[in-house]
Design an enzyme around this catalytic site. Structure first.
Site, PDB file in Angstrom:
ATOM      1  N   LYS A 155       0.852  -1.209   0.000  1.00 37.37           N
ATOM      2  CA  LYS A 155       0.000   0.000   0.000  1.00 37.37           C
ATOM      3  C   LYS A 155       0.879   1.247   0.000  1.00 37.37           C
ATOM      4  O   LYS A 155       1.857   1.314   0.775  1.00 37.37           O
ATOM      5  CB  LYS A 155      -0.899  -0.031   1.232  1.00 37.37           C
ATOM      6  CG  LYS A 155      -1.899   1.124   1.305  1.00 37.37           C
ATOM      7  CD  LYS A 155      -2.794   0.984   2.539  1.00 37.37           C
ATOM      8  CE  LYS A 155      -3.881   2.038   2.587  1.00 37.37           C
ATOM      9  NZ  LYS A 155      -4.758   1.869   3.774  1.00 37.37           N
ATOM     10  N   SER A 195      -9.481   2.000   2.531  1.00 38.51           N
ATOM     11  CA  SER A 195      -8.495   2.776   1.802  1.00 38.51           C
ATOM     12  C   SER A 195      -7.436   1.925   1.118  1.00 38.51           C
ATOM     13  O   SER A 195      -6.734   2.419   0.252  1.00 38.51           O
ATOM     14  CB  SER A 195      -7.806   3.735   2.764  1.00 38.51           C
ATOM     15  OG  SER A 195      -7.056   3.013   3.733  1.00 38.51           O
ATOM     16  N   SER A 221     -10.372  -0.209   6.599  1.00 39.06           N
ATOM     17  CA  SER A 221      -9.625  -0.128   5.341  1.00 39.06           C
ATOM     18  C   SER A 221      -8.995  -1.422   4.869  1.00 39.06           C
ATOM     19  O   SER A 221      -8.420  -1.458   3.786  1.00 39.06           O
ATOM     20  CB  SER A 221      -8.532   0.940   5.453  1.00 39.06           C
ATOM     21  OG  SER A 221      -9.096   2.224   5.465  1.00 39.06           O
TER      22      SER A 221
END
Lengths: 451, 451
Positions: free
Chosen positions: A87, A156, A180
């Protein structure tokens, strides 16, 4: 060429553990595996848009270096030669960290995050950086749901979930401050695992809300998400990461000593769930029969999501508010609103909300005395249509707030054929037991449990 | 009777270590020692007013029980039979906890605080509860300075410092959130030691500001304050007390391997120190010659006391604000002002201030690379006249904020013949080295170091 292509596509679909096993045995090279992943990305990326940064030559060079080490007889880590997606809020030396904002464009860290050092030590190839929402908060990035490009992948950790779902990579790193990891795992139909708060150090990652920020992983199997154990344990810098619930694999891959008992929890937000989700969980309950009891949370949990939001706003205002000041026009309205909310919050109210993390965690004691895990939706329903929102994290909020280990299992399908996750939540620090129960659940629902 | 009285007075003046040694050897009974302390209290208490709660029969019964254990050959702890005084914000089973406020009058805890359990495990006799200021904040209690009853003993651990200074007890527990151990130790002419933040668990004590609250001890010698090691280490409840810098005694009682180097720090508050204090420290510097260098703190430390005050106000408003709401007329104006200040503080400002604890601590790295300890005043001067104020804690604020171990040594005398402490501050976690350097300093200044 045709055969090679089929082989490549097959390699790219291997689990992380199977890939590592084949590489260790010499049945597969890291270079072939990474090439297969890159081929899958080349074929799918235009549609899925999972990647923020990818350097194909660098990834191949890293894979070849892993192969050379193996040929020379070096000891191999449990992820030797296996590519992992990261990420884009996690610092990787030699790659930019974008944090989902144009303000950080071109920012390059000098050192690896703690989790990256640990992945490298385990032999992993850091494939590239996956799309995050703005500051890992709500405002979406470019990623689309691999199952339906007109729908959100969730956020996210959008790119990490989508990359695993699209078969681009067997393992990906994400983070969860509210919902997330669990939410995008549910929307994309992969396994998402968020270990207990403090299990994984966050050194070298974007700090949103240190009282809530938690690292998670995406994979296609429970066995693979148990590899999160490689990330656990103190690093001497993250003061919240002082203990490790690991190792996980031993317990997680074993049979439960007795048949697990599951607590089905509707949460105070049940009416937010789609009618189809509600019906699907009723069916799940019937399928599990006497293994599951419906349990109501104590009244106080009604306020849990609000406390999480308050803590999150105050801490994000503290840690990220400077972005809104420096370049307001390059931030989203939603983010600026959060910063304003956090700045309006009074310190004693913040402290009172934060103290409730422990109170709520302790209040679950009687439930975990009787049950192995809590079963609850991962999200209100399948991934919503459109890309302007990443969906509702509310079904994750309570568990994130309490720092409990949670996993989303792709066991259901929504009315439009989209994946729908079943969330299991474990007692604090009982990450291995959570994964063991999750494996039992999957086998039981597939009929294997009756053998 | 006369001889017995002299013997008693002598016993009461023994150090804790010497008393424990004599009791272990059978040269003294705990009952005789406690009786001697009670006799001293009977003689001095009317003038000093150090005690909030004292049950003579109970104390004697506890001492006799200790003597019986010894007679039966039970293993003896390092404080077996030695009486200890406890600041009245610490829960002791069987005694009320008053917290310096009429609102808590008659409140009786059901369990001992963690430090009390540890003192009992070491064999100590819990003698009674000593006067604290209101909520261990500024508003004074009844205690007077034993060296001049017209002057403050300092606060907030007023009774503990005064009891040791008056010879009523060899060892006393206090706490410091700003300057509540070091300042009264300085004013009362005893040794006060506040270990590193997190060294001693605070479970069962009044919570003022958990980011700052630190346990400390008072005694007549450095050897005795090193007994604070008995209080250290995790208790499984105080999440800030996860490590122990101890054991202390081995290192603390040894000779330094090389002659220590001391950094004389005037702090940004130097102009608050009396002219006499300033002169006394100049003399101290001359006496130490090349062992001491004056060092200026980085500019950022100017703001340190303000940050401490902000964190303290916000956290005390959170934890104690309910007293001001419930019974405003039974609280002091100063306390109500603090609560109002804390409630007005914004959460991100609080978080920013709190984060500076680590920043300032790290900023001292270059000083502690070169020097063993920092030497600085414990207070601006000798105990001020009057009992309406407990004096100025500012010379403690920076070190408390950073959580550094600190000790006040009664090495100087002010213009009115009152004691004046020299504060030594150690690196975080280097409590033993701090005490070792303190012993070296005392021996050096008394001329023994030249032998």
């Amino acid at each position: 060429m045709g055969v090679k292509r089929i082989m490549a596509a097959e390699s790219a679909k291997l689990t992380a553990r199977e890939a590592a096993r084949r590489i260790a045995e010499g049945a597969l090279t890291s270079a072939d595996l990474v090439a297969a992943c890159l081929e899958c990305i080349a074929a799918e990326e235009e549609r899925v848009q999972a990647w923020e940064f990818l350097d194909r030559d660098k990834a191949m060079a890293e894979a070849e270096e892993r192969d050379r080490r193996r040929q020379r007889g070096w000891p191999l880590g449990p992820l030797h030669g296996v590519p992992v997606a990261i990420k884009d809020i996690v610092d990787v030396k030699g790659m930019p960290t974008g944090n989902g904002t144009p303000i950080d464009a071109g920012k390059r860290p000098f050192v690896d995050a703690a989790v990256i050092r640990r992945l490298r030590a385990a032999g992993a190839v850091i494939l590239g950086k996956t799309v995050t929402t703005e500051f890992a908060y709500y405002h979406p990035g470019k990623t689309r749901n691999p199952h339906d490009a007109g729908r959100t992948p969730g956020g996210s950790s959008s790119g990490s979930a989508a990359a695993v779902a699209a078969g681009m990579v067997p393992l990906a790193l994400g983070s969860q401050t509210n919902g997330s990891v669990i939410r995008p795992a549910s929307f994309c139909g992969v396994v998402g695992f968020k270990p207990s708060f403090g299990a994984v150090p966050r050194t070298g990652m974007l700090t949103l809300a240190p009282s809530l920020d938690q690292v998670g992983v995406f994979a296609r199997t429970i066995e693979d998400v148990a590899l999160a154990e490689l990330l656990m344990g103190p690093d001497g810098q993250d003061v919240d990461a002082l203990e490790s619930p690991g190792p996980l694999s031993g317990t997680a891959l074993a049979e439960p000593p007795v048949t697990p008992a599951l607590a089905f929890v509707k949460t105070p937000f049940w009416e937010r769930a789609d009618a189809e989700t509600q019906a699907a969980f009723s069916e799940l309950g019937e399928a599990l029969g006497e293994q599951v009891d419906e349990v109501e949370l104590p009244e106080i949990f009604v306020r849990g999501a609000g406390w999480l939001e308050g803590v999150m706003a105050a801490e994000m205002a503290r840690n990220l508010g400077h972005y809104a000041d420096r370049a307001p026009h390059e931030t989203s309205e939603k983010f600026r609103g959060l910063v304003a909310d956090g700045r309006a919050m009074k310190a004693p109210d913040y402290l009172a909300a934060r103290d409730m993390r422990r109170v709520l965690r302790d209040a679950l004691g009687p439930i975990f005395d009787r049950f192995d895990v809590i079963v609850t939706p991962a999200a209100p329903g399948e991934a919503p249509e459109g890309l302007e929102s990443t969906g509702d994290p509310t079904f994750c909020s309570l568990w994130t707030f309490c720092g409990l280990p949670a996993i989303s299992l792709p066991l259901m399908t929504g009315p439009n054929g989209m994946p729908l996750g079943v969330q299991l939540v474990g007692q604090y620090g009982q990450d291995a037991r959570l994964l063991r129960t999750a494996r039992w659940l999957v086998r039981t629902l597939s009929g294997e449990g009756n053998e």
